[in-house]
Design a protein around this motif. Structure first.
Motif, PDB file in Angstrom:
ATOM      1  N   LEU A 144      -2.445   4.303  -7.879  1.00 15.36           N
ATOM      2  CA  LEU A 144      -1.540   4.398  -9.025  1.00 15.36           C
ATOM      3  C   LEU A 144      -0.901   3.046  -9.295  1.00 15.36           C
ATOM      4  O   LEU A 144      -0.803   2.188  -8.404  1.00 15.36           O
ATOM      5  CB  LEU A 144      -0.431   5.424  -8.745  1.00 15.36           C
ATOM      6  CG  LEU A 144      -0.843   6.872  -8.488  1.00 15.36           C
ATOM      7  CD1 LEU A 144       0.400   7.728  -8.257  1.00 15.36           C
ATOM      8  CD2 LEU A 144      -1.679   7.435  -9.630  1.00 15.36           C
ATOM      9  N   ASN A 155       5.517   1.821 -10.861  1.00 17.42           N
ATOM     10  CA  ASN A 155       6.356   2.492 -11.855  1.00 17.42           C
ATOM     11  C   ASN A 155       7.673   1.727 -11.976  1.00 17.42           C
ATOM     12  O   ASN A 155       8.491   1.725 -11.063  1.00 17.42           O
ATOM     13  CB  ASN A 155       6.639   3.930 -11.435  1.00 17.42           C
ATOM     14  CG  ASN A 155       7.425   4.701 -12.494  1.00 17.42           C
ATOM     15  OD1 ASN A 155       7.888   4.140 -13.481  1.00 17.42           O
ATOM     16  ND2 ASN A 155       7.568   5.998 -12.275  1.00 17.42           N
ATOM     17  N   GLN A 163      10.309   2.415 -13.378  1.00 16.95           N
ATOM     18  CA  GLN A 163      11.471   3.283 -13.269  1.00 16.95           C
ATOM     19  C   GLN A 163      11.663   3.852 -11.862  1.00 16.95           C
ATOM     20  O   GLN A 163      12.541   4.676 -11.626  1.00 16.95           O
ATOM     21  CB  GLN A 163      11.353   4.427 -14.278  1.00 16.95           C
ATOM     22  CG  GLN A 163      11.317   3.942 -15.722  1.00 16.95           C
ATOM     23  CD  GLN A 163      11.220   5.085 -16.709  1.00 16.95           C
ATOM     24  OE1 GLN A 163      11.381   6.237 -16.350  1.00 16.95           O
ATOM     25  NE2 GLN A 163      10.949   4.752 -17.973  1.00 16.95           N
ATOM     26  N   ALA A 164      10.825   3.411 -10.943  1.00 21.05           N
ATOM     27  CA  ALA A 164      10.934   3.880  -9.554  1.00 21.05           C
ATOM     28  C   ALA A 164      11.145   2.694  -8.628  1.00 21.05           C
ATOM     29  O   ALA A 164      10.621   2.663  -7.516  1.00 21.05           O
ATOM     30  CB  ALA A 164       9.691   4.654  -9.165  1.00 21.05           C
ATOM     31  N   ARG A 173       5.003   2.797  -6.317  1.00 17.12           N
ATOM     32  CA  ARG A 173       3.890   3.456  -7.005  1.00 17.12           C
ATOM     33  C   ARG A 173       4.125   4.967  -6.947  1.00 17.12           C
ATOM     34  O   ARG A 173       3.358   5.719  -6.350  1.00 17.12           O
ATOM     35  CB  ARG A 173       2.560   3.071  -6.354  1.00 17.12           C
ATOM     36  CG  ARG A 173       2.263   1.574  -6.447  1.00 17.12           C
ATOM     37  CD  ARG A 173       0.969   1.215  -5.714  1.00 17.12           C
ATOM     38  NE  ARG A 173       0.794  -0.222  -5.671  1.00 17.12           N
ATOM     39  CZ  ARG A 173       0.181  -0.957  -6.598  1.00 17.12           C
ATOM     40  NH1 ARG A 173      -0.327  -0.360  -7.670  1.00 17.12           N
ATOM     41  NH2 ARG A 173       0.079  -2.260  -6.473  1.00 17.12           N
ATOM     42  N   SER A 174       5.188   5.391  -7.559  1.00 20.37           N
ATOM     43  CA  SER A 174       5.641   6.780  -7.499  1.00 20.37           C
ATOM     44  C   SER A 174       5.847   7.300  -8.914  1.00 20.37           C
ATOM     45  O   SER A 174       6.603   6.698  -9.698  1.00 20.37           O
ATOM     46  CB  SER A 174       6.952   6.865  -6.706  1.00 20.37           C
ATOM     47  OG  SER A 174       7.496   8.156  -6.752  1.00 20.37           O
ATOM     48  N   TRP A 175       5.190   8.423  -9.234  1.00 22.47           N
ATOM     49  CA  TRP A 175       5.226   8.936 -10.600  1.00 22.47           C
ATOM     50  C   TRP A 175       5.543  10.432 -10.612  1.00 22.47           C
ATOM     51  O   TRP A 175       5.052  11.184  -9.766  1.00 22.47           O
ATOM     52  CB  TRP A 175       3.884   8.698 -11.289  1.00 22.47           C
ATOM     53  CG  TRP A 175       3.629   7.242 -11.538  1.00 22.47           C
ATOM     54  CD1 TRP A 175       3.149   6.324 -10.640  1.00 22.47           C
ATOM     55  CD2 TRP A 175       3.877   6.528 -12.747  1.00 22.47           C
ATOM     56  NE1 TRP A 175       3.073   5.084 -11.212  1.00 22.47           N
ATOM     57  CE2 TRP A 175       3.514   5.168 -12.504  1.00 22.47           C
ATOM     58  CE3 TRP A 175       4.358   6.885 -14.008  1.00 22.47           C
ATOM     59  CZ2 TRP A 175       3.625   4.194 -13.492  1.00 22.47           C
ATOM     60  CZ3 TRP A 175       4.461   5.909 -14.987  1.00 22.47           C
ATOM     61  CH2 TRP A 175       4.097   4.582 -14.731  1.00 22.47           C
ATOM     62  N   ARG A 232       6.528  14.788  -7.302  1.00 17.73           N
ATOM     63  CA  ARG A 232       6.127  13.392  -7.496  1.00 17.73           C
ATOM     64  C   ARG A 232       4.857  13.114  -6.705  1.00 17.73           C
ATOM     65  O   ARG A 232       4.593  13.719  -5.658  1.00 17.73           O
ATOM     66  CB  ARG A 232       7.220  12.422  -7.013  1.00 17.73           C
ATOM     67  CG  ARG A 232       8.523  12.534  -7.769  1.00 17.73           C
ATOM     68  CD  ARG A 232       9.482  11.409  -7.409  1.00 17.73           C
ATOM     69  NE  ARG A 232       9.091  10.136  -7.995  1.00 17.73           N
ATOM     70  CZ  ARG A 232       9.419   9.742  -9.228  1.00 17.73           C
ATOM     71  NH1 ARG A 232      10.137  10.529 -10.012  1.00 17.73           N
ATOM     72  NH2 ARG A 232       9.028   8.564  -9.674  1.00 17.73           N
ATOM     73  N   ILE A 266       0.446  14.081 -15.494  1.00 19.05           N
ATOM     74  CA  ILE A 266       0.999  12.802 -15.056  1.00 19.05           C
ATOM     75  C   ILE A 266       0.856  11.800 -16.199  1.00 19.05           C
ATOM     76  O   ILE A 266      -0.108  11.855 -16.986  1.00 19.05           O
ATOM     77  CB  ILE A 266       0.276  12.291 -13.786  1.00 19.05           C
ATOM     78  CG1 ILE A 266       1.038  11.129 -13.150  1.00 19.05           C
ATOM     79  CG2 ILE A 266      -1.161  11.883 -14.102  1.00 19.05           C
ATOM     80  CD1 ILE A 266       0.526  10.734 -11.770  1.00 19.05           C
ATOM     81  N   ASP A 267       1.801  10.901 -16.314  1.00 18.29           N
ATOM     82  CA  ASP A 267       1.759   9.868 -17.361  1.00 18.29           C
ATOM     83  C   ASP A 267       0.501   9.007 -17.186  1.00 18.29           C
ATOM     84  O   ASP A 267       0.228   8.507 -16.087  1.00 18.29           O
ATOM     85  CB  ASP A 267       3.008   8.994 -17.244  1.00 18.29           C
ATOM     86  CG  ASP A 267       3.200   8.080 -18.446  1.00 18.29           C
ATOM     87  OD1 ASP A 267       2.207   7.736 -19.126  1.00 18.29           O
ATOM     88  OD2 ASP A 267       4.360   7.693 -18.704  1.00 18.29           O
ATOM     89  N   ALA A 321       0.315   5.676 -15.297  1.00 21.89           N
ATOM     90  CA  ALA A 321       0.190   5.608 -13.842  1.00 21.89           C
ATOM     91  C   ALA A 321      -1.216   5.245 -13.392  1.00 21.89           C
ATOM     92  O   ALA A 321      -1.425   4.830 -12.254  1.00 21.89           O
ATOM     93  CB  ALA A 321       0.591   6.948 -13.227  1.00 21.89           C
TER      94      ALA A 321
END
Length: 417
Positions: free
Chosen positions: A73, A76, A78-79, A83-85, A97, A158-159, A162
């Motif tokens: 991935l 992220n 925002q994380a 690499r967490s989505w 997640r 999932i987005d 990612a």
């Protein structure tokens, strides 16, 4: 002595309810099911079509699901650079997640606050059914297989952002963008037939099962609600003749407002009289896109169970005796009592049991790739194939959308010979 008594019973039950299978749909022949192989297409009581993958391609030019491996991935922003989505359901609500550590190593975290578990595989399954057009365009469905994480992993949206950082992710995104016909999305619209009520946990895993075309048992536990992942329930755009089961194209939480829209009066012939399907109108609370539609499994209605019993009486006494001894048969003493305890009004909720197995078993071609086995007696088998699914398939399938697979014992194989 007849070596295939339950097969004979299944055929007899199908013969008693011919209305479940239309002769044709839009010019396509819909043959009656043969043995444990489901039909290529069928029409529910109020006209809702249930099409196989082949029928979807032929009539709509659409491919229900795809199967692309994801190995890593992207970071992220925002994380905090991890690499967490987030994983979300069809209404954009959180399910947990997915965290990547590179080289195919992942961890799956649920919404229940439990310890994250290692995920052995992540596969992109294509376009799903979501209330938001943006989500349908940008968020692919993924199957996360985590054997030690009850119920074996999950399926979720999932987005797509990612997946852009790795070669495998970019290849999966290309397949997602070019999925034939834009996928099958949600089921066809239809009118609501009964009052709105909160979606209940199907709880079919404890009392129902399905069989592969070979006769092997296949668990349907994956259709039950997933408390670890927002307590969601999967729904599908079709249930018939899909390799490895029915195709789950979305998921919503227990308690979501829903209304019955259609269904089948008969039991699926590959379920030995234990499973049927209901078509639901799912309320989204979004005035721009107020409804989603899809199939969710249920226990067989008592009338269908009675038909199963009548069918069994038509076969030879030796076969009837063997059929009655089969623990999953609708003719056993325990099964009718469970059916009688079920509520009417389409709320099929079976008696709970401790036996449950990996929820997403096969996730194979739209039916979950889980594969078979009895709840208490089988070890995980081959890793799931294509996308989530659930009912028996024409070739070898029957379970819904699992992530782990099991194989039935010699008794089941003997029954299929």
């Amino acid at each position: 002595m007849d070596s295939r008594p339950c097969l004979a019973a299944a055929l007899a039950v199908a013969a008693l309810a011919p209305s479940a299978w239309a002769a044709t749909f839009e010019g396509r022949r819909c043959p009656a099911p043969s043995g444990y192989r489901l039909t290529d297409c069928r029409v529910a009581e109020h006209g809702t079509p249930d099409l196989s993958r082949r029928a979807w391609r032929a009539l709509r030019g659409a491919e229900e699901s795809i199967n692309e491996e994801v190995r890593n991935l992207a970071v992220n922003p925002q994380a905090s650079g991890a690499r967490s989505w987030p994983l979300i359901d069809s209404l954009g609500q959180p399910m947990g997640r997915l965290v990547s550590y590179g080289r195919g190593a992942f961890a799956l975290q649920g919404t229940d606050g439990g310890v994250p578990h290692a995920a052995r595989a992540v596969r992109l399954r294509g376009r799903g059914c979501a209330a938001s057009p943006r989500q349908r365009r940008r968020f692919p469905l993924v199957q996360v297989i985590a054997r030690r994480r009850p119920p074996g992993g999950t399926q979720a949206f999932i987005d797509g952002a990612a997946l852009r950082a790795s070669r495998s992710g970019r290849a999966a995104l290309r397949a997602f963008r070019h999925q034939a016909g834009g996928g099958t999305g949600c089921g066809p619209r239809t009118r609501e037939r009964r009052r709105v009520r909160p979606l209940a946990d199907p709880r079919v895993g404890a009392t129902a099962h399905a069989r592969l075309s070979s006769g092997e048992l296949n668990s349907v536990d994956e259709y039950d609600a997933k408390p670890a992942f927002g307590n969601v329930v999967y729904f599908s755009t079709n249930t018939t003749e899909v390799r490895n089961g029915g195709i789950a194209r979305g998921m919503v939480r227990v308690g979501t407002p829903v209304a019955p829209a259609d269904g089948f009066a008969s039991c699926d012939p590959n379920s030995d009289g234990t499973l049927t399907w209901r078509y639901w109108s799912i309320h989204t609370a979004d005035p721009r896109h107020p409804r989603l539609y899809g199939w969710i499994p249920a226990r067989c209605p008592r009338e269908a169970a009675a038909s199963s019993t009548a069918a069994c009486k038509r076969i030879s006494s030796a076969s009837r005796s063997a059929c009655a001894r089969y623990p999953g048969s609708p003719i056993t003493a325990s099964t009718p009592s469970r059916i009688a305890a079920a509520e009417g009004d389409w709320t099929a909720i079976p008696a709970p049991t401790a036996a449950t197995h990996a929820a997403l078993m096969g996730w194979s071609a739209n039916r979950g790739a889980t594969t078979s086995g009895r709840p208490a007696a089988s070890a995980p088998r081959v890793e799931p194939e294509p996308p989530w699914q659930t009912t028996a398939a024409a070739s070898r399938s029957t379970s819904a959308c699992g992530t782990s697979a099991r194989r039935a014992g010699s008794a089941a194989r003997a029954a299929a010979r």
